[in-house]
Write a protein that holds these residues in place. Structure first.
Motif, mmCIF file in Angstrom:
data_model
loop_
_atom_site.group_PDB
_atom_site.id
_atom_site.type_symbol
_atom_site.label_atom_id
_atom_site.label_comp_id
_atom_site.label_asym_id
_atom_site.label_seq_id
_atom_site.Cartn_x
_atom_site.Cartn_y
_atom_site.Cartn_z
ATOM 1 N N GLU A 98 0.821 -1.208 0.000
ATOM 2 C CA GLU A 98 0.000 0.000 0.000
ATOM 3 C C GLU A 98 0.855 1.257 0.000
ATOM 4 O OE1 GLU A 98 -3.196 0.063 2.954
ATOM 5 O OE2 GLU A 98 -2.940 -2.112 3.101
ATOM 6 N N ARG A 123 12.916 -10.571 6.120
ATOM 7 C CA ARG A 123 12.350 -11.933 6.000
ATOM 8 C C ARG A 123 11.875 -12.205 4.573
ATOM 9 N NH1 ARG A 123 8.595 -13.799 10.925
ATOM 10 N NH2 ARG A 123 9.040 -15.779 9.948
ATOM 11 N N SER A 148 16.652 -10.808 9.797
ATOM 12 C CA SER A 148 16.207 -9.733 10.696
ATOM 13 C C SER A 148 17.299 -9.239 11.640
ATOM 14 C CB SER A 148 14.988 -10.157 11.536
ATOM 15 O OG SER A 148 13.977 -10.669 10.731
ATOM 16 N N ALA A 161 8.023 -2.915 15.669
ATOM 17 C CA ALA A 161 7.212 -4.097 15.942
ATOM 18 C C ALA A 161 7.113 -4.989 14.714
ATOM 19 C CB ALA A 161 5.831 -3.669 16.414
ATOM 20 N N GLY A 162 7.385 -4.424 13.548
ATOM 21 C CA GLY A 162 7.262 -5.214 12.325
ATOM 22 C C GLY A 162 7.349 -4.311 11.122
ATOM 23 N N ARG B 239 8.283 -19.131 16.423
ATOM 24 C CA ARG B 239 8.947 -18.820 15.165
ATOM 25 C C ARG B 239 9.097 -20.125 14.378
ATOM 26 N NH1 ARG B 239 11.991 -15.313 11.406
ATOM 27 N NH2 ARG B 239 12.690 -16.950 10.001
ATOM 28 N N LEU B 240 8.693 -20.055 13.124
ATOM 29 C CA LEU B 240 8.899 -21.190 12.227
ATOM 30 C C LEU B 240 10.213 -20.935 11.492
ATOM 31 C CD1 LEU B 240 6.254 -22.877 10.021
ATOM 32 C CD2 LEU B 240 8.480 -22.322 9.078
ATOM 33 N N SER B 252 9.873 -8.334 14.954
ATOM 34 C CA SER B 252 9.470 -8.476 13.558
ATOM 35 C C SER B 252 9.882 -9.819 12.970
ATOM 36 C CB SER B 252 10.061 -7.340 12.721
ATOM 37 O OG SER B 252 11.467 -7.405 12.756
ATOM 38 N N ALA B 253 10.780 -10.537 13.647
ATOM 39 C CA ALA B 253 11.206 -11.838 13.134
ATOM 40 C C ALA B 253 10.410 -12.970 13.765
ATOM 41 C CB ALA B 253 12.693 -12.047 13.394
ATOM 42 N N ASP B 255 6.830 -15.009 14.645
ATOM 43 C CA ASP B 255 5.511 -15.215 14.068
ATOM 44 C C ASP B 255 4.426 -14.863 15.075
ATOM 45 O OD1 ASP B 255 6.804 -16.174 11.812
ATOM 46 O OD2 ASP B 255 6.871 -18.213 12.609
ATOM 47 N N TYR B 349 9.530 -15.865 -7.900
ATOM 48 C CA TYR B 349 9.374 -16.594 -6.635
ATOM 49 C C TYR B 349 10.384 -17.721 -6.638
ATOM 50 C CZ TYR B 349 6.848 -18.823 -2.705
ATOM 51 O OH TYR B 349 6.475 -19.351 -1.505
ATOM 52 N N PRO B 372 2.648 -12.525 -5.596
ATOM 53 C CA PRO B 372 1.895 -11.286 -5.824
ATOM 54 C C PRO B 372 2.465 -10.435 -6.959
ATOM 55 C CG PRO B 372 3.204 -11.122 -3.814
ATOM 56 C CD PRO B 372 3.316 -12.535 -4.297
ATOM 57 N N ASP B 373 3.744 -10.622 -7.311
ATOM 58 C CA ASP B 373 4.345 -9.726 -8.285
ATOM 59 C C ASP B 373 4.591 -10.395 -9.632
ATOM 60 O OD1 ASP B 373 4.490 -7.361 -6.634
ATOM 61 O OD2 ASP B 373 5.908 -8.511 -5.423
ATOM 62 N N GLU B 419 -4.344 -8.868 -2.018
ATOM 63 C CA GLU B 419 -3.300 -8.491 -1.066
ATOM 64 C C GLU B 419 -2.865 -7.046 -1.179
ATOM 65 O OE1 GLU B 419 0.164 -10.941 -1.081
ATOM 66 O OE2 GLU B 419 -0.623 -12.040 0.624
ATOM 67 N N ASN B 420 -3.307 -6.327 -2.217
ATOM 68 C CA ASN B 420 -2.787 -4.976 -2.385
ATOM 69 C C ASN B 420 -3.411 -3.992 -1.412
ATOM 70 O OD1 ASN B 420 -0.819 -5.414 -4.251
ATOM 71 N ND2 ASN B 420 -2.206 -5.231 -6.006
ATOM 72 N N ALA B 421 -4.439 -4.440 -0.733
ATOM 73 C CA ALA B 421 -5.043 -3.609 0.297
ATOM 74 C C ALA B 421 -5.729 -4.536 1.278
ATOM 75 C CB ALA B 421 -6.044 -2.633 -0.313
ATOM 76 N N GLY B 422 -6.148 -3.969 2.388
ATOM 77 C CA GLY B 422 -6.889 -4.762 3.345
ATOM 78 C C GLY B 422 -6.001 -5.383 4.392
ATOM 79 N N PRO B 423 -6.606 -6.192 5.240
ATOM 80 C CA PRO B 423 -5.870 -6.740 6.375
ATOM 81 C C PRO B 423 -4.851 -7.787 5.934
ATOM 82 C CG PRO B 423 -8.054 -7.704 6.276
ATOM 83 C CD PRO B 423 -7.995 -6.670 5.206
ATOM 84 N N ALA B 424 -3.868 -8.017 6.793
ATOM 85 C CA ALA B 424 -2.862 -9.035 6.513
ATOM 86 C C ALA B 424 -3.540 -10.390 6.429
ATOM 87 C CB ALA B 424 -1.816 -9.034 7.610
ATOM 88 N N GLN B 425 -3.042 -11.203 5.530
ATOM 89 C CA GLN B 425 -3.625 -12.526 5.350
ATOM 90 C C GLN B 425 -2.724 -13.582 5.971
ATOM 91 O OE1 GLN B 425 -4.276 -13.378 1.303
ATOM 92 N NE2 GLN B 425 -5.824 -11.798 0.994
#
Lengths: 200, 568
Positions: A98, A123, A148, A161-162, B239-240, B252-253, B255, B349, B372-373, B419-425
């Motif tokens: 966005e 990541r 990271s 936070a991310g 974390r995976l 941020s690293a 999950d 990818y 996505p790209d 995915e270009n907008a809206g909540p994280a999936q």
């Protein structure tokens, strides 16, 4: 649990009761108190996710080196003397998509003022990140931070936070402003106007 | 919480009974106005009563029940969302009651803090009382020892004073606390008449019982504090980590990150960890075929940024302690590696994509690839990874959890990933609402095989697979204190169950005239508070026998001890 007490200890009990109740009150107040709230930042336009660090309280940005998506080595030391916008992003991160066009627009506007933009790709993999860069025509380099580690170093001085997180680093290498979350054109330009101003 | 005190009359605590004031209550007659102070006192007394403490403990236990029945925000936010969808009327009300986050709910904190206050209110006065009782002496010996539950009587040739001295020595040798008549307390002073009435020994033992009881309560208090410590200053994160990847322990690293109230991302242990190799071994023959036999994750880690690299092993229930945090191996799976080239021939990818094992067994795993790209349209794939594939009646099934014959089965989609907008999936779900299915049936690929996407949209290649592990990173500063407190509570409980408070009295009187010139009658009496096991009977009998033989030994020739009572 407690049988009726001898008379001589009743006053002591009352004192104890008061002390315990006071202690409980303190615990409740402490736990209910909203966290954070340092006096080192001011908000931009009242938006708590976009902040300016007050002069003298700007944290020193940690130095880093890394490999860019195109495979060249990059060191933060080569940016000394420039205002730098450091954007933490990932191709997998929806809000990063966005804000990508906003960042590109602000980068174009502030390029003549000598502001450098630099991405930290968190990541992620080179293939996906490069596809993102091509898609959004990102004109500035990004350092890969799949592990990271760079982000962690920055997290020691600012609460990242991310992704996305965007930091504005002044000419002396101190963090002067930050946007936690998706940047808006007005927030980022407001921060940059302050930081690029003479003496900013 | 176990109150081992006798509920009513307590011969060991006469002071408590004497000074017991009548309990005031709101309904207590007389006394005029029941003021605020009286109300507070009444409330305090209620709070610190055992009944209320037990009710609070029960409520605490009941309060945790919704936490295990309803999905919890902290543990599984997606499940809470799902609950909102399936119970639109009920969910907001449950949320208002804090039932989706029980352990942070105000009512839960109220129970917790009240129990806390109740325990403190119970333990503190008790400590004072125990301190007082350890300073006070045992009571004087009763006049008639034969009325006591246990008693014995025999005659010795020792004079009464010497007999009492010998008895004192024997009893103190058994760890009893003694009381002997004070100087002015000798015959006559206490109204006892007759020669030698003042020669007595009063002995008490078993103070550890109350100490154990107190220890139990204190440890329980400590346990609550420890749990609170863990909740306030601890954290839990997941974390995976795919084999070959490195991660730094930063928000941020991770999950998932569930910090305690006073914890922020800056409080995380600052380690980095690389998964060098993960091996899962399975039993290949017999009834247990397919059951895991061993897991081993070899890792390299640094405890501090720029610190020396160390190597370590992680296995199930064998965590690695790193910089104050514990890293647990809690799961594993396969991450097939896919390479996707789009219509323009660009590699868009190329990465290992973690697939998650379903419930069907043998590690049949599901996952999603999102590109996505890709040009001209975004691409998405839902896939199934089959570690050891076998064709069972026309469908692919996994017959063994190890990757002996790995196959990936894919369904491709093109369009808008949303995915270009809206909540994280979720990375494990593909929203196909805005996408077109590219192939009618799933396409199976072996490692190295590619699938050309219809309409010249590019290719996807299944290049191989690597294992992944899921790690739980926890820091609980209350863990060790909780363990110590738990053990102390158990120890205290055992002490208070096993130790009996008991008293033994010895009285030596000159025998009635005619019984013998130097005859002294020795009376031994004893009583124990609670003696369910009956072992005091045996202890008393042994003590009485020992006293008697000590007296017999001292009696002939020279007395073994000074006939003078030892100074008080």
């Amino acid at each position: 649990m407690l049988r009726a007490l001898p008379v001589r200890t009743r006053r002591r009990t009352a004192v104890l009761a008061a002390a315990v109740l006071a202690g409980v009150l303190v615990v409740v107040l402490v736990t209910a108190w909203p966290g954070g709230g340092s006096g080192n930042t001011t908000t931009v336009d009242g938006n708590p996710s976009a902040v300016l660090y007050t002069a003298g309280h700007r944290p020193l940005a940690p130095g880093f080196t890394g490999t860019t998506l195109t495979g060249s080595q990059l060191s933060s030391s080569s940016y000394r003397g420039h205002v730098v916008v450091l954007n933490f992003w990932g191709s997998w991160c929806v809000p990063c998509r966005e804000e990508a066009t906003t960042l590109a627009a602000v980068a174009g506007r502030y390029r003549p003022a000598g502001v450098s933009f630099l991405g930290v790709d968190v990541r992620d993999t080179t293939a996906s990140a490069q596809a993102f860069v091509n898609q959004f025509h990102v004109g500035y380099p990004s350092v890969g931070d799949a592990s990271s580690v760079i982000t962690a170093d920055f997290s020691d001085v600012v609460p990242i936070a991310g992704t996305p997180t965007t930091l504005v680093i002044d000419r002396t290498g101190h963090i002067a402003g930050a946007v936690f979350g998706t940047v808006t054109y007005s927030d980022l330009t407001a921060i940059l106007a302050k930081v690029t101003a003479k003496g900013g | 919480m176990t109150d081992v005190r006798a509920p009513e009359s307590d011969p060991f605590d006469p002071a408590a009974e004497r000074d017991d004031p009548p309990r005031p209550g709101p309904g207590s007659p007389g006394g005029g106005a029941f003021g605020l102070a009286d109300w507070l006192k009444w409330a305090w007394r209620q709070l610190t009563s055992m009944r209320i403490a037990l009710i609070l403990l029960f409520l605490l236990a009941v309060g945790t029940v919704p936490g295990s029945i309803l999905p919890q925000q902290g543990a599984d936010p997606a499940a809470v969302q799902q609950y909102y969808v399936s119970h639109p009327g009920l969910a907001p009300w449950l949320n208002r009651l804090g039932l989706f986050n029980v352990f942070a709910a105000p009512w839960f904190a109220a129970i917790y803090l009240l129990l806390f206050a109740s325990l403190i209110g119970c333990v503190v006065p008790r400590t004072f009382r125990l301190a007082g009782s350890t300073r006070s002496l045992p009571p004087r010996a009763p006049r008639n020892l034969s009325r006591l539950p246990r008693s014995a009587e025999y005659v010795t040739t020792l004079p009464p004073a010497a007999a009492a001295a010998v008895a004192a020595k024997v009893l103190s040798g058994h760890g009893f606390r003694l009381r002997r008549p004070a100087a002015g307390e000798d015959a006559g002073a206490t109204g006892e008449t007759g020669p030698g009435n003042g020669h007595w020994v009063s002995a008490e033992k078993g103070y550890l019982r109350e100490a154990g009881n107190l220890l139990f309560h204190l440890a329980l208090l400590g346990l609550l504090v420890s749990v609170a410590l863990g909740g306030l200053f601890g954290y839990k994160a997941d974390r995976l980590l795919v084999q070959g990847q490195t991660f730094a322990d930063t928000t941020s690293a991770l999950d998932e990150f569930h910090p305690g109230r006073f914890v922020t991302g800056a409080d995380l242990a600052r380690f980095t960890m690389t998964l060098n190799q993960f091996t899962a071994s399975y039993i290949s023959t017999g009834q247990q075929r397919g059951q895991p036999s061993a897991f081993d994750a070899r890792v390299t880690y640094t405890e501090q940024p720029g610190g020396p690299a160390r190597t370590g092993h992680l296995a199930v229930n064998r965590p690695l302690s790193v910089d104050g945090a514990k890293v647990y191996l809690i799961g594993h799976g396969y991450a097939p590696v896919f390479k996707v080239t789009d219509a323009r021939g660009q590699v868009v990818y190329d990465q290992a994509t973690p697939f998650v094992a379903g419930a069907t067994g043998n590690f049949l795993s599901e996952g999603v690839v999102k590109v996505p790209d890709a040009q001209p349209d975004q691409l998405g794939f839902t896939g199934v990874f089959v570690p050891t594939a076998a064709n069972v009646g026309g469908t692919l099934e996994s017959v063994f959890p190890a990757a002996d014959n790995p196959v990936v089965s894919l369904i491709g989609y093109a369009g808008n990933l949303g995915e270009n907008a809206g909540p994280a999936q979720s990375v494990y779900e593909l929203d196909t609402a805005g996408m077109k299915r590219l192939t009618a049936s799933p396409q199976a690929l072996a490692p190295g095989q590619s699938l050309k996407l219809p309409g010249d949209r590019g290719t996807i290649t299944f290049t191989g697979y690597v294992p992944w592990v899921s790690l739980a990173i926890t820091h609980d500063p209350g863990q060790l204190p909780a363990l110590i407190c738990g053990m102390a509570a158990l120890g205290g409980l055992l002490l208070s169950f096993m130790v009996r408070r008991r008293r033994v009295f010895v009285r030596a009187r000159a025998s009635q005239p005619g019984a013998g010139e130097n005859g002294t009658t020795v009376q031994v009496g004893g009583l124990a508070r609670t003696d369910a096991s009956g072992s005091f009977e045996a202890e008393f009998a042994a003590l009485a026998a020992e006293l008697k033989s000590a007296h017999e030994q001292a009696a002939p020739g020279e007395p073994a001890v000074s006939p003078q009572p030892e100074g008080e």
